[in-house]
Scaffold this motif. Structure first.
Motif, PDB file in Angstrom:
ATOM      1  N   GLY A  88       0.827  -1.196   0.000  1.00  0.00           N
ATOM      2  CA  GLY A  88       0.000   0.000   0.000  1.00  0.00           C
ATOM      3  C   GLY A  88       0.862   1.246   0.000  1.00  0.00           C
ATOM      4  O   GLY A  88       2.056   1.201  -0.324  1.00  0.00           O
ATOM      5  N   PHE A  89       0.265   2.390   0.398  1.00  0.00           N
ATOM      6  CA  PHE A  89       0.986   3.670   0.439  1.00  0.00           C
ATOM      7  C   PHE A  89       0.734   4.341   1.788  1.00  0.00           C
ATOM      8  O   PHE A  89      -0.361   4.254   2.362  1.00  0.00           O
ATOM      9  CB  PHE A  89       0.513   4.599  -0.688  1.00  0.00           C
ATOM     10  N   LEU A  90       1.765   5.007   2.303  1.00  0.00           N
ATOM     11  CA  LEU A  90       1.643   5.881   3.482  1.00  0.00           C
ATOM     12  C   LEU A  90       1.603   7.320   2.980  1.00  0.00           C
ATOM     13  O   LEU A  90       2.519   7.763   2.267  1.00  0.00           O
ATOM     14  CB  LEU A  90       2.842   5.684   4.413  1.00  0.00           C
ATOM     15  N   ASN A  91       0.530   8.015   3.326  1.00  0.00           N
ATOM     16  CA  ASN A  91       0.335   9.388   2.856  1.00  0.00           C
ATOM     17  C   ASN A  91       0.570  10.359   4.017  1.00  0.00           C
ATOM     18  O   ASN A  91      -0.095  10.278   5.062  1.00  0.00           O
ATOM     19  CB  ASN A  91      -1.085   9.571   2.314  1.00  0.00           C
ATOM     20  N   PHE A  92       1.541  11.262   3.842  1.00  0.00           N
ATOM     21  CA  PHE A  92       1.873  12.244   4.877  1.00  0.00           C
ATOM     22  C   PHE A  92       1.521  13.648   4.396  1.00  0.00           C
ATOM     23  O   PHE A  92       1.737  13.973   3.214  1.00  0.00           O
ATOM     24  CB  PHE A  92       3.379  12.190   5.200  1.00  0.00           C
ATOM     25  N   LYS A  93       0.988  14.435   5.350  1.00  0.00           N
ATOM     26  CA  LYS A  93       0.694  15.837   5.058  1.00  0.00           C
ATOM     27  C   LYS A  93       1.386  16.697   6.102  1.00  0.00           C
ATOM     28  O   LYS A  93       1.132  16.569   7.308  1.00  0.00           O
ATOM     29  CB  LYS A  93      -0.806  16.093   5.081  1.00  0.00           C
ATOM     30  N   GLY A  94       2.325  17.529   5.656  1.00  0.00           N
ATOM     31  CA  GLY A  94       3.078  18.370   6.576  1.00  0.00           C
ATOM     32  C   GLY A  94       2.283  19.566   7.074  1.00  0.00           C
ATOM     33  O   GLY A  94       1.278  19.961   6.483  1.00  0.00           O
ATOM     34  N   SER A  95       2.759  20.163   8.180  1.00  0.00           N
ATOM     35  CA  SER A  95       2.082  21.331   8.742  1.00  0.00           C
ATOM     36  C   SER A  95       2.166  22.526   7.801  1.00  0.00           C
ATOM     37  O   SER A  95       1.384  23.471   7.925  1.00  0.00           O
ATOM     38  CB  SER A  95       2.713  21.700  10.101  1.00  0.00           C
ATOM     39  N   ASP A  96       3.126  22.484   6.878  1.00  0.00           N
ATOM     40  CA  ASP A  96       3.238  23.571   5.911  1.00  0.00           C
ATOM     41  C   ASP A  96       2.471  23.293   4.626  1.00  0.00           C
ATOM     42  O   ASP A  96       2.623  23.999   3.635  1.00  0.00           O
ATOM     43  CB  ASP A  96       4.713  23.826   5.587  1.00  0.00           C
ATOM     44  N   GLY A  97       1.678  22.211   4.661  1.00  0.00           N
ATOM     45  CA  GLY A  97       0.873  21.882   3.486  1.00  0.00           C
ATOM     46  C   GLY A  97       1.553  20.941   2.502  1.00  0.00           C
ATOM     47  O   GLY A  97       0.930  20.504   1.531  1.00  0.00           O
ATOM     48  N   SER A  98       2.814  20.609   2.722  1.00  0.00           N
ATOM     49  CA  SER A  98       3.509  19.684   1.809  1.00  0.00           C
ATOM     50  C   SER A  98       2.985  18.258   2.002  1.00  0.00           C
ATOM     51  O   SER A  98       2.442  17.925   3.070  1.00  0.00           O
ATOM     52  CB  SER A  98       5.016  19.728   2.064  1.00  0.00           C
ATOM     53  N   ARG A  99       3.175  17.427   0.955  1.00  0.00           N
ATOM     54  CA  ARG A  99       2.690  16.042   1.014  1.00  0.00           C
ATOM     55  C   ARG A  99       3.817  15.079   0.615  1.00  0.00           C
ATOM     56  O   ARG A  99       4.676  15.398  -0.193  1.00  0.00           O
ATOM     57  CB  ARG A  99       1.499  15.832   0.079  1.00  0.00           C
ATOM     58  N   LEU A 100       3.742  13.905   1.200  1.00  0.00           N
ATOM     59  CA  LEU A 100       4.721  12.858   0.913  1.00  0.00           C
ATOM     60  C   LEU A 100       4.007  11.511   0.885  1.00  0.00           C
ATOM     61  O   LEU A 100       3.307  11.150   1.830  1.00  0.00           O
ATOM     62  CB  LEU A 100       5.822  12.835   1.985  1.00  0.00           C
ATOM     63  N   ASN A 101       4.176  10.767  -0.239  1.00  0.00           N
ATOM     64  CA  ASN A 101       3.569   9.440  -0.375  1.00  0.00           C
ATOM     65  C   ASN A 101       4.681   8.391  -0.487  1.00  0.00           C
ATOM     66  O   ASN A 101       5.533   8.468  -1.373  1.00  0.00           O
ATOM     67  CB  ASN A 101       2.688   9.367  -1.625  1.00  0.00           C
ATOM     68  N   LEU A 102       4.672   7.427   0.427  1.00  0.00           N
ATOM     69  CA  LEU A 102       5.696   6.383   0.453  1.00  0.00           C
ATOM     70  C   LEU A 102       5.046   4.997   0.296  1.00  0.00           C
ATOM     71  O   LEU A 102       4.112   4.680   1.031  1.00  0.00           O
ATOM     72  CB  LEU A 102       6.475   6.412   1.773  1.00  0.00           C
ATOM     73  N   PRO A 103       5.526   4.200  -0.667  1.00  0.00           N
ATOM     74  CA  PRO A 103       4.982   2.834  -0.800  1.00  0.00           C
ATOM     75  C   PRO A 103       5.571   1.908   0.268  1.00  0.00           C
ATOM     76  O   PRO A 103       6.684   2.125   0.753  1.00  0.00           O
ATOM     77  CB  PRO A 103       5.434   2.422  -2.193  1.00  0.00           C
ATOM     78  N   TYR A 104       4.820   0.894   0.635  1.00  0.00           N
ATOM     79  CA  TYR A 104       5.349  -0.132   1.535  1.00  0.00           C
ATOM     80  C   TYR A 104       4.884  -1.503   1.037  1.00  0.00           C
ATOM     81  O   TYR A 104       3.904  -1.636   0.328  1.00  0.00           O
ATOM     82  CB  TYR A 104       4.896   0.092   2.981  1.00  0.00           C
ATOM     83  N   MET A 105       5.637  -2.523   1.397  1.00  0.00           N
ATOM     84  CA  MET A 105       5.277  -3.896   1.046  1.00  0.00           C
ATOM     85  C   MET A 105       5.764  -4.834   2.138  1.00  0.00           C
ATOM     86  O   MET A 105       6.847  -4.641   2.702  1.00  0.00           O
ATOM     87  CB  MET A 105       5.892  -4.308  -0.303  1.00  0.00           C
ATOM     88  N   GLY A 106       4.955  -5.804   2.441  1.00  0.00           N
ATOM     89  CA  GLY A 106       5.336  -6.801   3.435  1.00  0.00           C
ATOM     90  C   GLY A 106       4.801  -8.166   3.043  1.00  0.00           C
ATOM     91  O   GLY A 106       4.015  -8.290   2.098  1.00  0.00           O
ATOM     92  N   PHE A 107       5.241  -9.184   3.723  1.00  0.00           N
ATOM     93  CA  PHE A 107       4.782 -10.542   3.457  1.00  0.00           C
ATOM     94  C   PHE A 107       4.149 -11.099   4.718  1.00  0.00           C
ATOM     95  O   PHE A 107       4.763 -11.095   5.795  1.00  0.00           O
ATOM     96  CB  PHE A 107       5.950 -11.438   3.025  1.00  0.00           C
ATOM     97  N   PHE A 108       2.921 -11.581   4.596  1.00  0.00           N
ATOM     98  CA  PHE A 108       2.191 -12.121   5.741  1.00  0.00           C
ATOM     99  C   PHE A 108       2.297 -13.641   5.697  1.00  0.00           C
ATOM    100  O   PHE A 108       1.742 -14.296   4.813  1.00  0.00           O
ATOM    101  CB  PHE A 108       0.731 -11.684   5.670  1.00  0.00           C
ATOM    102  N   GLY A 109       3.032 -14.217   6.604  1.00  0.00           N
ATOM    103  CA  GLY A 109       3.222 -15.664   6.644  1.00  0.00           C
ATOM    104  C   GLY A 109       4.680 -16.008   6.869  1.00  0.00           C
ATOM    105  O   GLY A 109       5.480 -15.174   7.304  1.00  0.00           O
ATOM    106  N   ASP A 110       5.033 -17.246   6.531  1.00  0.00           N
ATOM    107  CA  ASP A 110       6.411 -17.725   6.668  1.00  0.00           C
ATOM    108  C   ASP A 110       7.077 -17.643   5.302  1.00  0.00           C
ATOM    109  O   ASP A 110       6.694 -18.340   4.359  1.00  0.00           O
ATOM    110  CB  ASP A 110       6.420 -19.176   7.177  1.00  0.00           C
ATOM    111  N   TRP A 111       8.097 -16.804   5.183  1.00  0.00           N
ATOM    112  CA  TRP A 111       8.762 -16.578   3.910  1.00  0.00           C
ATOM    113  C   TRP A 111       9.312 -17.869   3.317  1.00  0.00           C
ATOM    114  O   TRP A 111       9.379 -18.045   2.104  1.00  0.00           O
ATOM    115  CB  TRP A 111       9.884 -15.560   4.097  1.00  0.00           C
ATOM    116  N   ASN A 112       9.706 -18.803   4.156  1.00  0.00           N
ATOM    117  CA  ASN A 112      10.289 -20.046   3.684  1.00  0.00           C
ATOM    118  C   ASN A 112       9.257 -21.030   3.134  1.00  0.00           C
ATOM    119  O   ASN A 112       9.613 -21.972   2.435  1.00  0.00           O
ATOM    120  CB  ASN A 112      11.058 -20.743   4.818  1.00  0.00           C
TER     121      ASN A 112
END
Length: 524
Positions: free
Chosen positions: A52-76
C-alpha cells in the motif's frame, strides 16, 4: 491471480488498517523513526504479500507518499517450483508449467514425459508414466526437467536419486536462479531447463562410466528461497526401463456393433517396470494393410498378470480379411518407448473355409514406379512382386504389353501357407490381367485382377514460367503449359492445377523477393 494469464492484480483487503503509534513530529533538519502497526482481518490467509501507500501531510501543506510492502506468513513456506499439473499449467495457452522432457539422442527431438489425454480430452501429466530407456534403439534416451520457478532461488542443486533415495549423480549446481516470467518481446515463458540424464553415472570405485540398472528413480531439484534460510526439495519420480513388453496370443475377434460386424486384433501384453504405453497407442497391420494411428483398450487381466488388449481394425483392414489364415502384425511400446513387434497368423472369426489373400488389399489398380513391390531394372521396365497366403501352392498368369499371356514366377512356403509371385513389366502404359489358380493346369481360378501398368512418365510441352521472363516486380507469376493425354493431375508447388480439354493448365503462383524454386509435377 487471473486463472488464464496468471497475472497478479491488486485487490483491496477489507478490514485492514495501518496506523502510527503516536503523532509524528520531525524537527527541521532532523530525522525521526516511526513505527506503524498493520492490522489484518482474521479471514486473511497467510502466504500473501500486502502492499500500500503511506500518505503524509506536513504542517506547511507539503505532502509525501511512500509505498510499503510486506509478506504475511512464513517466507520459507512459499513453494519454489510449481508442481506437475500445477497452478501455472495451462496447455491451451501454451504453458505446460513444470513438465518432464524426454529426448531422442539421435534426432534431438523432445517429448513431454507422461503426457496423456484424460476422459474429457484434456492433456495432463501422469507421474506414474514418466520413463525412458537406456536402449539406444528406443525413442526416449534422456530425461530432463523444464521447471516453472515460482520464486527466485539460491544454492540450487539438481540430483538423480535411486529407488532407496541414494544419490546416483549430481547434474548441476548453481548459485541462484531467476523465477519464471513471461517475456513480452519474444512472447514466451522463460523457464529453467535443467540438465538431461542419459542413465549413466561415474563410478568412483573404479573410475568408469556405467549405465544405471533398470528401476525407479527420482529427478530432484533443491534450493533456498531468496531471502530465506530453509531448503526446499521438489521430486519427480520416473522409471529407467530398457526391456520391451512381452506380447502373446495375438488373435482376431468380432463383435456386432450397431448392426455391423466390428473386427478386433486382440493380444495379451505385459511390461514389468514402466508399464504399457499410457496413451494406449498401437500400430497394426492385417495382410499388410496398416493402421498407424490405432489405440487399444484394456479388456481385463490374466491370472499371471498379462493385460488383455484389443484394438479395432480399420474399414480397410476389415476388407482385407479373408476366410482362413490372415497375417497380422502388432507394434506396441511401453512408457519408456521400448518396442515389441509381434507377427502372427490369425484366423478370421467364424470362417470355416480358406480364401486366397493377396497382401496389401490385392493387386493395385495401377502399377507405377512408386508402387510397393515394383523394382526397376537397367534394361527399362522392371519387376512387380506381390505376396499372400493360401493353404496350398498357388500358380498364375499375367498379360504383357502386347496382350500375350505368360506364367507368373511363383514360390510357396507350406510352413506359413504363404506365396510370392512376380511378373516383368514393360516401360510403357498398358492394361494387364493377372489370374491366380489353385492348379498348374490353370483350371481352378482363385482370383482375377485387372490393372494398368503406368511406367511411361507424363510429358510437358510449352512449359513457361512468367511468360519466359526470369524477373518480376509482382507478387505472383503465371505458370502455364500442356501435358500429355495420360496425365491425371498437375501440381504446381502446393497448388493443384485445373486441366482443360486440351490438357492445358495455367496457375498463378506467389513468389518472394530473391530466387524462387517452383516444382511442377505431373501424375498419370
Amino acid at each position: 491471480t487471473d486463472p488464464n494469464s496468471r497475472v497478479l492484480y491488486d485487490k483491496k483487503i477489507d478490514g485492514a488498517a495501518i496506523k502510527a503509534g503516536s503523532n509524528i513530529t520531525v524537527p527541521a533538519g532532523k530525522t525521526a523513526q516511526i513505527e506503524f502497526t498493520l492490522s489484518l482481518p482474521k479471514s486473511f490467509d497467510q502466504q500473501q504479500f500486502v502492499e500500500g501507500f503511506l500518505n503524509f501531510k506536513g504542517s506547511d501543506g507539503s505532502r509525501l507518499n511512500l509505498p510499503y510492502m510486506g509478506f504475511f506468513g512464513d517466507w520459507n513456506d512459499g513453494k519454489i517450483v510449481d508442481s506437475l499439473n500445477g497452478i501455472t499449467y495451462s496447455p491451451a495457452g501454451g504453458n505446460f508449467g513444470t513438465v518432464p522432457l524426454l529426448t531422442n539422442k539421435n534426432t534431438g527431438t523432445q517429448y513431454y514425459g507422461g503426457m496423456v489425454t484424460d476422459a474429457d480430452g484434456n492433456q495432463t501429466v501422469d507421474d506414474q508414466a514418466i520413463a525412458f530407456s537406456s536402449d539406444k534403439n528406443a525413442l526416449y534416451n534422456e530425461i530432463s526437467m523444464k521447471y516453472y520457478l515460482l520464486r527466485n532461488i539460491s544454492n540450487v542443486q539438481v540430483d538423480i536419486l535411486d529407488g532407496q533415495g541414494n544419490k546416483v549423480t549430481t547434474l548441476s549446481s548453481s548459485t541462484n536462479l531467476t523465477k519464471t516470467y513471461y517475456n513480452a518481446h519474444s512472447q514466451q515463458y522463460i523457464y529453467y531447463n535443467a540438465p538431461a540424464w542419459d542413465g549413466t553415472y561415474y563410478d568412483q570405485r573404479d573410475g568408469n562410466i556405467k549405465t544405471a540398472d533398470d528401476g525407479s528413480y527420482t529427478y530432484r531439484i533443491s534450493g533456498v528461497p531468496e531471502g530465506g534460510d530453509k531448503r526446499q526439495v521438489f521430486d519427480v519420480p520416473f522409471k529407467l526401463d530398457s526391456k520391451a513388453p512381452t506380447v502373446r496370443h495375438v488373435a482376431l475377434s468380432a463383435k456386432t456393433e450397431n448392426g455391423k460386424t466390428q473386427y478386433y486384433l486382440t493380444a495379451e501384453a505385459k511390461d514389468d517396470l514402466s508399464g504399457l504405453d499410457a496413451t494406449k497407442s498401437v500400430k497394426t497391420a492385417i495382410n499388410e494393410v496398416t493402421n498407424l494411428d490405432a489405440t487399444f483398450t484394456d479388456a481385463g487381466t490374466t491370472a499371471d498378470g498379462y493385460t488383455k488388449i484389443e484394438t479395432p481394425l480399420s474399414d480397410e483392414q476389415a476388407q482385407a480379411l479373408g476366410n482362413g489364415d490372415n497375417s497380422a502384425e502388432l507394434y506396441l511400446t511401453d512408457n519408456a518407448s521400448n518396442a515389441t513387434d509381434q507377427d502372427a497368423s490369425v484366423q478370421k472369426p467364424g470362417s470355416t473355409s480358406f480364401d486366397l489373400i493377396v497382401n496389401g488389399g490385392g493387386i493395385p489398380d495401377k502399377i507405377s514406379s512408386t508402387t510397393t513391390g515394383y523394382e526397376a531394372n537397367t534394361q527399362g521396365g522392371g519387376t512387380y512382386t506381390f505376396s499372400g497366403t493360401y493353404p496350398a501352392a498357388v500358380d498364375g498368369t499375367y498379360t504383357d504389353a502386347q496382350g500375350k499371356k505368360h506364367d507368373l514366377n511363383t514360390t510357396y512356403d507350406a510352413a506359413t501357407n504363404s506365396f510370392t509371385a512376380s511378373m516383368p513389366v514393360t516401360n510403357a502404359d498398358y492394361a494387364a490381367q493377372v489370374d491366380l489358380y489353385a492348379d498348374k493346369a490353370h483350371t481352378q481360378l482363385l482370383k482375377h485382377f485387372d490393372t494398368k501398368v503406368r511406367l511411361t512418365a507424363p510429358t510437358f510441352t510449352d512449359l513457361k514460367f512468367n511468360n519466359g521472363s526470369d524477373q518480376t516486380s509482382e507478387a505472383t507469376i503465371k505458370v502455364t503449359g500442356t501435358v500429355s493425354a495420360d496425365t491425371k493431375t498437375v501440381n504446381v508447388g502446393d497448388t493443384v492445377a485445373a486441366l482443360d480439354a486440351q490438357h492445358h493448365f495455367s496457375v498463378d503462383v506467389p513468389v518472394n523477393y530473391g530466387d524462387n524454386t517452383i516444382k511442377v509435377t505431373a501424375t498419370d
